[in-house]
Design a protein around this motif. Sequence first.
Motif, PDB file in Angstrom:
ATOM      1  N   THR A 168     -35.332  72.676  53.512  1.00  0.00           N
ATOM      2  CA  THR A 168     -34.362  72.316  54.552  1.00  0.00           C
ATOM      3  C   THR A 168     -34.418  73.265  55.746  1.00  0.00           C
ATOM      4  OG1 THR A 168     -32.607  73.637  53.494  1.00  0.00           O
ATOM      5  CG2 THR A 168     -32.753  71.290  52.899  1.00  0.00           C
ATOM      6  N   ALA A 169     -35.290  74.292  55.688  1.00  0.00           N
ATOM      7  CA  ALA A 169     -35.439  75.238  56.794  1.00  0.00           C
ATOM      8  C   ALA A 169     -36.925  75.412  57.082  1.00  0.00           C
ATOM      9  CB  ALA A 169     -34.808  76.586  56.452  1.00  0.00           C
ATOM     10  N   PHE A 170     -37.262  75.449  58.366  1.00  0.00           N
ATOM     11  CA  PHE A 170     -38.661  75.521  58.767  1.00  0.00           C
ATOM     12  C   PHE A 170     -38.852  76.609  59.810  1.00  0.00           C
ATOM     13  CE2 PHE A 170     -37.720  71.249  57.392  1.00  0.00           C
ATOM     14  CZ  PHE A 170     -38.784  70.943  56.548  1.00  0.00           C
ATOM     15  N   ARG A 171     -39.999  77.246  59.751  1.00  0.00           N
ATOM     16  CA  ARG A 171     -40.349  78.257  60.743  1.00  0.00           C
ATOM     17  C   ARG A 171     -41.651  77.834  61.415  1.00  0.00           C
ATOM     18  NH1 ARG A 171     -38.715  83.354  61.832  1.00  0.00           N
ATOM     19  NH2 ARG A 171     -37.300  83.255  60.049  1.00  0.00           N
ATOM     20  N   PHE A 172     -41.563  77.493  62.698  1.00  0.00           N
ATOM     21  CA  PHE A 172     -42.762  77.151  63.460  1.00  0.00           C
ATOM     22  C   PHE A 172     -43.491  78.453  63.799  1.00  0.00           C
ATOM     23  CE2 PHE A 172     -40.341  73.277  64.057  1.00  0.00           C
ATOM     24  CZ  PHE A 172     -41.327  72.290  64.025  1.00  0.00           C
ATOM     25  N   VAL A 173     -44.697  78.585  63.272  1.00  0.00           N
ATOM     26  CA  VAL A 173     -45.451  79.822  63.447  1.00  0.00           C
ATOM     27  C   VAL A 173     -46.513  79.675  64.531  1.00  0.00           C
ATOM     28  CG1 VAL A 173     -45.019  80.664  61.116  1.00  0.00           C
ATOM     29  CG2 VAL A 173     -46.984  79.178  61.534  1.00  0.00           C
ATOM     30  N   ASP A 174     -46.343  78.719  65.418  1.00  0.00           N
ATOM     31  CA  ASP A 174     -47.241  78.538  66.556  1.00  0.00           C
ATOM     32  C   ASP A 174     -47.269  79.804  67.405  1.00  0.00           C
ATOM     33  OD1 ASP A 174     -46.027  76.192  65.546  1.00  0.00           O
ATOM     34  OD2 ASP A 174     -46.640  75.061  67.292  1.00  0.00           O
ATOM     35  N   ASP A 175     -48.327  79.952  68.193  1.00  0.00           N
ATOM     36  CA  ASP A 175     -48.326  81.016  69.184  1.00  0.00           C
ATOM     37  C   ASP A 175     -47.144  80.845  70.131  1.00  0.00           C
ATOM     38  OD1 ASP A 175     -50.758  82.473  68.506  1.00  0.00           O
ATOM     39  OD2 ASP A 175     -51.791  80.625  69.054  1.00  0.00           O
ATOM     40  N   LEU A 176     -46.828  79.598  70.480  1.00  0.00           N
ATOM     41  CA  LEU A 176     -45.723  79.362  71.409  1.00  0.00           C
ATOM     42  C   LEU A 176     -45.288  77.905  71.314  1.00  0.00           C
ATOM     43  CD1 LEU A 176     -44.079  80.970  73.461  1.00  0.00           C
ATOM     44  CD2 LEU A 176     -45.655  80.195  75.238  1.00  0.00           C
ATOM     45  N   PHE A 177     -44.330  77.618  70.419  1.00  0.00           N
ATOM     46  CA  PHE A 177     -43.876  76.241  70.230  1.00  0.00           C
ATOM     47  C   PHE A 177     -42.991  75.794  71.392  1.00  0.00           C
ATOM     48  CE2 PHE A 177     -40.951  73.077  68.205  1.00  0.00           C
ATOM     49  CZ  PHE A 177     -41.906  72.103  67.988  1.00  0.00           C
ATOM     50  N   LEU A 178     -42.059  76.649  71.819  1.00  0.00           N
ATOM     51  CA  LEU A 178     -41.166  76.324  72.935  1.00  0.00           C
ATOM     52  C   LEU A 178     -41.731  76.954  74.203  1.00  0.00           C
ATOM     53  CD1 LEU A 178     -37.738  76.948  71.146  1.00  0.00           C
ATOM     54  CD2 LEU A 178     -38.952  74.776  71.427  1.00  0.00           C
ATOM     55  N   GLY A 179     -42.929  76.513  74.597  1.00  0.00           N
ATOM     56  CA  GLY A 179     -43.624  77.165  75.700  1.00  0.00           C
ATOM     57  C   GLY A 179     -43.767  76.335  76.953  1.00  0.00           C
ATOM     58  N   ALA A 180     -43.330  75.074  76.919  1.00  0.00           N
ATOM     59  CA  ALA A 180     -43.458  74.203  78.091  1.00  0.00           C
ATOM     60  C   ALA A 180     -42.320  73.194  78.081  1.00  0.00           C
ATOM     61  CB  ALA A 180     -44.802  73.478  78.092  1.00  0.00           C
ATOM     62  N   GLY A 181     -41.646  73.039  79.233  1.00  0.00           N
ATOM     63  CA  GLY A 181     -40.507  72.140  79.312  1.00  0.00           C
ATOM     64  C   GLY A 181     -40.854  70.717  78.939  1.00  0.00           C
ATOM     65  N   GLY A 206     -40.546  81.229  71.551  1.00  0.00           N
ATOM     66  CA  GLY A 206     -40.227  80.651  72.848  1.00  0.00           C
ATOM     67  C   GLY A 206     -40.544  81.616  73.971  1.00  0.00           C
ATOM     68  N   ARG A 207     -40.898  81.085  75.103  1.00  0.00           N
ATOM     69  CA  ARG A 207     -41.179  81.889  76.284  1.00  0.00           C
ATOM     70  C   ARG A 207     -39.903  81.988  77.101  1.00  0.00           C
ATOM     71  NH1 ARG A 207     -45.760  84.962  78.177  1.00  0.00           N
ATOM     72  NH2 ARG A 207     -45.403  85.237  80.392  1.00  0.00           N
ATOM     73  N   ILE A 208     -39.465  83.215  77.401  1.00  0.00           N
ATOM     74  CA  ILE A 208     -38.142  83.385  77.983  1.00  0.00           C
ATOM     75  C   ILE A 208     -38.036  82.766  79.365  1.00  0.00           C
ATOM     76  CG2 ILE A 208     -38.609  85.664  78.984  1.00  0.00           C
ATOM     77  CD1 ILE A 208     -35.360  84.464  77.245  1.00  0.00           C
ATOM     78  N   ASN A 209     -39.127  82.777  80.149  1.00  0.00           N
ATOM     79  CA  ASN A 209     -39.039  82.164  81.478  1.00  0.00           C
ATOM     80  C   ASN A 209     -38.907  80.647  81.382  1.00  0.00           C
ATOM     81  OD1 ASN A 209     -41.757  82.238  80.525  1.00  0.00           O
ATOM     82  ND2 ASN A 209     -42.487  81.652  82.551  1.00  0.00           N
ATOM     83  N   VAL A 210     -39.475  80.043  80.320  1.00  0.00           N
ATOM     84  CA  VAL A 210     -39.332  78.601  80.109  1.00  0.00           C
ATOM     85  C   VAL A 210     -37.906  78.282  79.675  1.00  0.00           C
ATOM     86  CG1 VAL A 210     -40.098  76.628  78.732  1.00  0.00           C
ATOM     87  CG2 VAL A 210     -41.769  78.291  79.575  1.00  0.00           C
ATOM     88  N   LEU A 211     -37.391  79.057  78.727  1.00  0.00           N
ATOM     89  CA  LEU A 211     -36.017  78.828  78.259  1.00  0.00           C
ATOM     90  C   LEU A 211     -35.014  79.078  79.379  1.00  0.00           C
ATOM     91  CD1 LEU A 211     -36.285  80.548  74.761  1.00  0.00           C
ATOM     92  CD2 LEU A 211     -36.338  78.100  75.259  1.00  0.00           C
TER      93      LEU A 211
END
Length: 252
Positions: A168-181, A206-211
């Motif tokens: 029921t819990a997942f960890r996205f281990v991508d280099d940058l999952f939340l990296g583009a709007g 996540g990339r802070i400038n994107v967030l």
Amino acid sequence: MSARIAAVLDPQIALMAGGHHAKAMPDRILADPRMANVRALILGEAEPRVVALLEDERRRAELPGVMWRDPLLGTHAAGIPRQSTATALLALDVNTLPLVNRAFLPQDPYTAPDGRIEANIVGSRGCPYNCTFCGAAVSANPDVTIRVRRPESIIEELHALHDEHGVTAFRFVDDLFLGAGRVITEQMAAFTRHGTGDRFVWDATGRINVLDRLTDSELDHLVANGLREVARVRSPGRNRSTKPGVLVRANG
């Protein structure tokens, strides 16, 4: 550690090696006498090249990003690919890969400290940024494009892990999952359609400038879709205060 293991194996056992260390220091590995049985050192994403090598070790001569040490001359050799196959072998289409067989990952899924069954998952490969400390930096991977899995493919894996292992819990281990709007918008629309936030929680990089460019409504949408934690990649510019329900953890 890998060299110590390799040194005590039967010399008749052929070895393949890869990973971040292989990408960063291939010459060092091939020069180590304890790694003399390495028949193929694979740099980068390895799935199709491993298949080719298992079918016929001699194919290493035509595979890009594969190196080995000539046992007679002591020199290093590398595969010379046909141009028509190089890109597909180095930056494969992630949507053509089958779901990960967790039978070969006894440590995943696992029971997290909060009692949830948690699993790691990859939603994309590659990164568009060029951080000097990172092996995924775009300048260090000129042949690798950024590839994002189809949202439906990701959701299929979430549900499969829940059905098979109770995750029921997942960890996205991508280099940058939340990296583009654009990617965030597409993924979250699918998560909403499938009610992902009603069943699961998940963490991601996540990339802070994107967030920072997201509106409060868009950040709330991430949380409603199950986002629990963001491992933040820093960038210049002002920081938005953390939304309730999202723990932002600095990540160098």
